[in-house]
Design a protein around this motif. Structure first.
Motif, short mmCIF file in Angstrom:
data_model
loop_
_atom_site.label_atom_id
_atom_site.label_comp_id
_atom_site.label_asym_id
_atom_site.label_seq_id
_atom_site.Cartn_x
_atom_site.Cartn_y
_atom_site.Cartn_z
N TRP A 21 -49.16 14.41 -118.34
CA TRP A 21 -50.40 14.09 -117.62
C TRP A 21 -50.37 12.70 -117.01
CZ3 TRP A 21 -54.82 15.94 -121.37
CH2 TRP A 21 -54.84 17.33 -121.38
N THR A 22 -49.76 11.74 -117.69
CA THR A 22 -49.87 10.36 -117.21
C THR A 22 -49.20 10.15 -115.86
OG1 THR A 22 -47.93 9.68 -118.50
CG2 THR A 22 -50.10 9.36 -119.52
N LYS A 23 -48.14 10.86 -115.58
CA LYS A 23 -47.48 10.69 -114.27
C LYS A 23 -48.19 11.43 -113.15
CE LYS A 23 -43.07 9.38 -116.10
NZ LYS A 23 -41.63 9.53 -116.08
N PRO A 24 -48.46 12.74 -113.29
CA PRO A 24 -49.05 13.44 -112.14
C PRO A 24 -50.53 13.18 -111.91
CG PRO A 24 -48.70 14.98 -113.95
CD PRO A 24 -48.10 13.66 -114.37
N TYR A 25 -51.28 12.72 -112.92
CA TYR A 25 -52.73 12.60 -112.76
C TYR A 25 -53.24 11.17 -112.75
CZ TYR A 25 -52.33 17.53 -113.85
OH TYR A 25 -51.96 18.85 -113.84
N LEU A 80 -56.98 1.69 -118.06
CA LEU A 80 -58.29 2.37 -117.90
C LEU A 80 -58.54 2.83 -116.48
CD1 LEU A 80 -60.79 0.37 -120.15
CD2 LEU A 80 -59.98 2.71 -120.45
N ASP A 81 -58.26 1.98 -115.49
CA ASP A 81 -58.57 2.34 -114.11
C ASP A 81 -57.69 3.47 -113.58
OD1 ASP A 81 -56.33 0.68 -114.13
OD2 ASP A 81 -56.92 -0.42 -112.33
N ASN A 82 -56.57 3.75 -114.22
CA ASN A 82 -55.72 4.85 -113.80
C ASN A 82 -56.28 6.22 -114.18
OD1 ASN A 82 -53.34 4.54 -112.24
ND2 ASN A 82 -52.57 3.16 -113.82
N HIS A 83 -57.35 6.25 -114.93
CA HIS A 83 -57.96 7.52 -115.34
C HIS A 83 -58.99 8.04 -114.35
CE1 HIS A 83 -56.47 5.99 -119.27
NE2 HIS A 83 -56.18 7.25 -119.43
N ALA A 84 -59.25 7.33 -113.30
CA ALA A 84 -60.32 7.71 -112.37
C ALA A 84 -60.13 9.12 -111.81
CB ALA A 84 -60.41 6.70 -111.23
N TYR A 85 -58.91 9.50 -111.49
CA TYR A 85 -58.64 10.83 -110.93
C TYR A 85 -58.96 11.92 -111.96
CZ TYR A 85 -55.92 14.49 -108.50
OH TYR A 85 -55.50 15.63 -107.87
N ILE A 86 -58.53 11.74 -113.20
CA ILE A 86 -58.80 12.71 -114.25
C ILE A 86 -60.31 12.81 -114.49
CG2 ILE A 86 -58.46 13.32 -116.68
CD1 ILE A 86 -55.75 11.81 -116.53
N ALA A 87 -60.98 11.67 -114.57
CA ALA A 87 -62.43 11.66 -114.79
C ALA A 87 -63.15 12.38 -113.66
CB ALA A 87 -62.93 10.23 -114.92
N LYS A 88 -62.70 12.19 -112.43
CA LYS A 88 -63.32 12.88 -111.29
C LYS A 88 -63.15 14.39 -111.43
CE LYS A 88 -63.55 13.48 -106.34
NZ LYS A 88 -64.87 14.04 -106.51
N MET A 89 -61.96 14.84 -111.82
CA MET A 89 -61.74 16.28 -111.93
C MET A 89 -62.56 16.88 -113.08
SD MET A 89 -57.75 16.75 -110.84
CE MET A 89 -57.12 15.54 -112.00
N ILE A 90 -62.68 16.16 -114.18
CA ILE A 90 -63.51 16.65 -115.29
C ILE A 90 -64.98 16.69 -114.85
CG2 ILE A 90 -64.38 16.13 -117.61
CD1 ILE A 90 -61.55 14.97 -118.22
N THR A 91 -65.44 15.62 -114.20
CA THR A 91 -66.83 15.57 -113.72
C THR A 91 -67.10 16.69 -112.73
OG1 THR A 91 -66.89 13.18 -114.05
CG2 THR A 91 -68.55 14.12 -112.58
N ASP A 92 -66.19 16.90 -111.78
CA ASP A 92 -66.37 17.99 -110.82
C ASP A 92 -66.43 19.34 -111.53
OD1 ASP A 92 -66.45 16.27 -108.67
OD2 ASP A 92 -64.44 16.72 -107.95
N SER A 93 -65.69 19.48 -112.62
CA SER A 93 -65.70 20.73 -113.39
C SER A 93 -67.04 20.97 -114.08
CB SER A 93 -64.59 20.72 -114.43
OG SER A 93 -63.33 20.60 -113.81
N MET A 110 -70.76 6.03 -115.33
CA MET A 110 -69.49 6.48 -115.89
C MET A 110 -68.90 5.29 -116.64
SD MET A 110 -65.93 7.52 -113.98
CE MET A 110 -66.60 8.92 -113.12
N THR A 111 -68.43 5.54 -117.86
CA THR A 111 -67.82 4.48 -118.66
C THR A 111 -66.49 4.97 -119.19
OG1 THR A 111 -70.04 3.77 -119.35
CG2 THR A 111 -68.19 2.96 -120.65
N PHE A 112 -65.49 4.08 -119.16
CA PHE A 112 -64.17 4.38 -119.72
C PHE A 112 -63.94 3.49 -120.93
CE2 PHE A 112 -61.96 5.61 -115.44
CZ PHE A 112 -62.79 6.69 -115.33
#
Length: 130
Positions: A21-25, A80-93, A110-112
């Motif tokens: 997950w860490t590389k592609p997301y 922490l800031d590298n998680h923005a894409y994953i958080a967006k996909m979870i939120t969109d879900s 939103m808090t990380f």
């Protein structure tokens, strides 16, 4: 924001090899120019991961009325800031399932955070409208 009316917590387990997950997301993958078709596959993948986590946690799929705040807890080696894409996909879900929309009216914070468990924890708090 107001008084907390409801709190929902669920968790998404990490894969055995976190680099799956860490590389592609990570945001670095997006900056590297990930193709739109790959991003569409990512969105579908994370939708099913999130839906599965909600099912395992036996969370009722009922839209919150007030604005929501979501806190994400991470433990995978990414900044922490590298998680923005994953958080967006979870939120969109979660749109149309727990939160009405991810616009300002229904999603206001939103808090990380880091934690030491081997899974992603998602806490959603619904506030009364003020």
């Amino acid at each position: 924001m107001g008084v907390i009316m409801k709190k929902i917590i669920f968790e998404i387990p990490y894969p055995d090899k976190k680099t799956q997950w860490t590389k592609p997301y990570s945001m670095n993958a997006i900056y590297a120019g990930k193709h739109w078709a790959e991003r569409a596959k990512d969105k579908e993948y994370w939708y099913y991961l999130t839906a599965g986590a909600l099912n395992r946690a036996k969370i009722e799929r009922k839209l919150m009325r007030g604005p929501a705040s979501i806190t994400f807890f991470w433990n995978d080696g990414l900044d922490l800031d590298n998680h923005a894409y994953i958080a967006k996909m979870i939120t969109d879900s979660l749109k149309g399932i727990l939160i009405r929309d991810d616009g300002r009216r229904f999603y206001q914070q939103m808090t990380f955070r880091f934690w030491d468990e081997n899974r992603i924890k998602v806490e959603i708090e619904e506030y009364n409208a003020v």
